[in-house]
Design an enzyme around this catalytic site. Sequence first.
Site, PDB file in Angstrom:
ATOM      1  CG  ASN A 161      -0.313   0.029   2.513  1.00  0.00           C
ATOM      2  OD1 ASN A 161       0.835  -0.358   2.650  1.00  0.00           O
ATOM      3  ND2 ASN A 161      -1.034   0.487   3.526  1.00  0.00           N
ATOM      4  CB  CYS A 162       4.453   1.942   0.123  1.00  0.00           C
ATOM      5  SG  CYS A 162       5.673   3.250  -0.123  1.00  0.00           S
ATOM      6  CG  ASP A 163       0.684   6.575  -2.257  1.00  0.00           C
ATOM      7  OD1 ASP A 163      -0.103   5.628  -2.473  1.00  0.00           O
ATOM      8  OD2 ASP A 163       0.340   7.615  -1.670  1.00  0.00           O
TER       9      ASP A 163
ATOM     10  CB  VAL B  84       5.992   0.207  -3.007  1.00  0.00           C
ATOM     11  CG1 VAL B  84       5.824  -1.196  -3.570  1.00  0.00           C
ATOM     12  CG2 VAL B  84       7.089   0.235  -1.953  1.00  0.00           C
ATOM     13  CE  LYS B  85      -0.950   1.359  -3.537  1.00  0.00           C
ATOM     14  NZ  LYS B  85      -2.132   2.131  -3.123  1.00  0.00           N
TER      15      LYS B  85
END
Length: 117
Positions: free
Chosen positions: A10-12, A14-15
């Site tokens: 859910n880390c932006d 990482v996305k």
Amino acid sequence: MTITMYGITNCDTVKKARVWLANHNIAYRFHDYRVEGLDADRLNGWSGKVGWEILLNKASTTFRELSEEDRLGLGEKKAKALMLAKPTMIKRPVLELGERILVGFKPDVYQQAVRGK
């Protein structure tokens, strides 16, 4: 060369990194700290390559929620123990490219690293 990305789903950041890799047809394995954890040997290896100061994300919610006592006198040993106990304190993502690692996501750095592989 096997590429592994470490982080949380859910880390932006990482996305964004995952989208970048997909858009460039780069195969990788994703390792979610929350699901798979992190072992001391891997953390020590990363720390030996980039330093614990780069790995510890002092801006993370997890770090900011630490007690004042935990944040005081922060050195390598204490920082590593905190990161192992709460891997969400590690700056994300960590990308392993063979023996090399990248911490954080910058498209130009990823581009250069992938070209060099």
